[in-house]
Design a protein around this motif. Structure first.
Motif, PDB file in Angstrom:
ATOM      1  N   LEU A  61       2.315   1.894  -3.529  1.00  0.00           N
ATOM      2  CA  LEU A  61       1.326   2.458  -4.449  1.00  0.00           C
ATOM      3  C   LEU A  61       0.981   3.890  -4.070  1.00  0.00           C
ATOM      4  CD1 LEU A  61      -1.152  -0.491  -5.101  1.00  0.00           C
ATOM      5  CD2 LEU A  61       0.518   0.486  -6.670  1.00  0.00           C
ATOM      6  N   ARG A  62       0.911   4.151  -2.763  1.00  0.00           N
ATOM      7  CA  ARG A  62       0.588   5.510  -2.323  1.00  0.00           C
ATOM      8  C   ARG A  62       1.672   6.508  -2.769  1.00  0.00           C
ATOM      9  NH1 ARG A  62      -3.098   6.710   1.657  1.00  0.00           N
ATOM     10  NH2 ARG A  62      -3.070   4.526   2.316  1.00  0.00           N
ATOM     11  N   LEU A 104      -3.914   2.280 -13.953  1.00  0.00           N
ATOM     12  CA  LEU A 104      -4.410   2.044 -12.602  1.00  0.00           C
ATOM     13  C   LEU A 104      -5.814   2.608 -12.434  1.00  0.00           C
ATOM     14  CD1 LEU A 104      -2.322   2.291  -9.368  1.00  0.00           C
ATOM     15  CD2 LEU A 104      -4.675   3.092  -9.410  1.00  0.00           C
ATOM     16  N   TYR A 129      -5.644   4.279  -5.502  1.00  0.00           N
ATOM     17  CA  TYR A 129      -4.275   3.781  -5.483  1.00  0.00           C
ATOM     18  C   TYR A 129      -4.028   2.831  -4.308  1.00  0.00           C
ATOM     19  CZ  TYR A 129      -2.274   6.733  -9.170  1.00  0.00           C
ATOM     20  OH  TYR A 129      -1.961   7.306 -10.382  1.00  0.00           O
ATOM     21  N   ALA A 130      -4.478   3.210  -3.111  1.00  0.00           N
ATOM     22  CA  ALA A 130      -4.092   2.477  -1.899  1.00  0.00           C
ATOM     23  C   ALA A 130      -5.245   1.719  -1.252  1.00  0.00           C
ATOM     24  CB  ALA A 130      -3.480   3.442  -0.891  1.00  0.00           C
ATOM     25  N   SER A 176       0.826  -1.203   0.000  1.00  0.00           N
ATOM     26  CA  SER A 176       0.000   0.000   0.000  1.00  0.00           C
ATOM     27  C   SER A 176       0.861   1.255   0.000  1.00  0.00           C
ATOM     28  CB  SER A 176      -0.924  -0.007   1.220  1.00  0.00           C
ATOM     29  OG  SER A 176      -1.699   1.175   1.281  1.00  0.00           O
TER      30      SER A 176
END
Length: 247
Positions: free
Chosen positions: A19-20, A48, A90-91, A16
């Motif tokens: 990706l963040r 994404l 994203y997260a 996570s």
């Protein structure tokens, strides 16, 4: 016969976090948004967004072509709300704030992000207070969020009737007058009218003015009811005939 493989999972937190780190990061990004009235640039990654949200899949389809396309302008969504939406995409988690959660909720509804919408609704219920309840009621009515609408009305009743000894409809009148009923789609307005017949809260004249706006397809037709979109209200297909600036 080959033995089926076993799915194993790595640690979720580092994944996570990685990706963040891509959030609003121009490195490796292939799409740029210009968002809000301040026209803030926000960088993102098409693949994404497209795989996480059907709205962005349609918006960022093959028509944009390879490479970095021209900026995608989304002027009606505030930058902080848009960044919160991207953070969730994203997260799969998001930090919500009471001052902006309703704008995030509005974006979640418009973009069809049901899970984010539910997270926002849960948060609103937890932080609901006298300063937030009026705007929350307006959002609930606009988007047909029945449970939130009921919660707001119950909150108003609980926190005002005991002190002021006034009916809920009278206490809520200043809020109801500010509802942008003309921004509702005809089906939504019809459903609201039916509910209002069972539980009168909105003056009939106000609903009639909204219908007049739809019937004449002119934003200036409903003089007695606000027709302008508030800042942060995302345009919808039936708003095209309003053609009015943001308040």
């Amino acid at each position: 016969m080959e033995t089926p493989g076993l799915v194993v999972h790595g640690e979720a937190a580092p994944f996570s976090t990685a990706l963040r780190s891509l959030l609003n990061n121009p490195q490796y990004s292939d799409v740029c948004f210009v968002v809000g009235q301040e026209r803030q640039e926000v960088f993102a990654h098409r693949c994404l967004l497209a795989c996480r949200c059907n709205f962005f899949q349609r918006l960022l389809g093959p028509k944009l072509g390879p490479g970095m396309p021209s900026p995608v302008v989304l002027s009606s969504v505030p930058a902080d709300a848009f960044l919160a939406v991207l953070e969730f995409l994203y997260a799969n988690s998001v930090r919500l704030h009471r001052h902006s959660v309703l704008e995030v909720l509005t974006a979640a509804v418009e973009y069809g992000l049901e899970e984010l919408r539910e997270l926002c609704l849960e948060f609103v219920v937890k932080v609901l207070d006298v300063e937030l309840v009026c705007e929350a009621l307006q959002v609930a009515v606009t988007f047909g969020l029945g449970p939130l609408q009921e919660r707001c009305i119950a909150f108003i009743e609980t926190h005002t009737q005991a002190v002021l000894e006034r009916p809920v409809a009278e206490v809520a009148a200043p809020v109801v007058r500010e509802l942008r009923l003309a921004l509702l789609a005809p089906a939504e307005l019809s459903a609201l009218e039916e509910q209002n017949q069972r539980e009168p809260l909105i003056p009939v004249e106000q609903i009639v003015e909204a219908w007049k706006c739809h019937a004449l397809r002119r934003g200036d037709a409903a003089r007695g009811a606000p027709c302008r979109r508030r800042r942060g209200t995302l345009p919808r297909e039936h708003h095209c005939f309003l053609d009015l600036p943001f308040k």
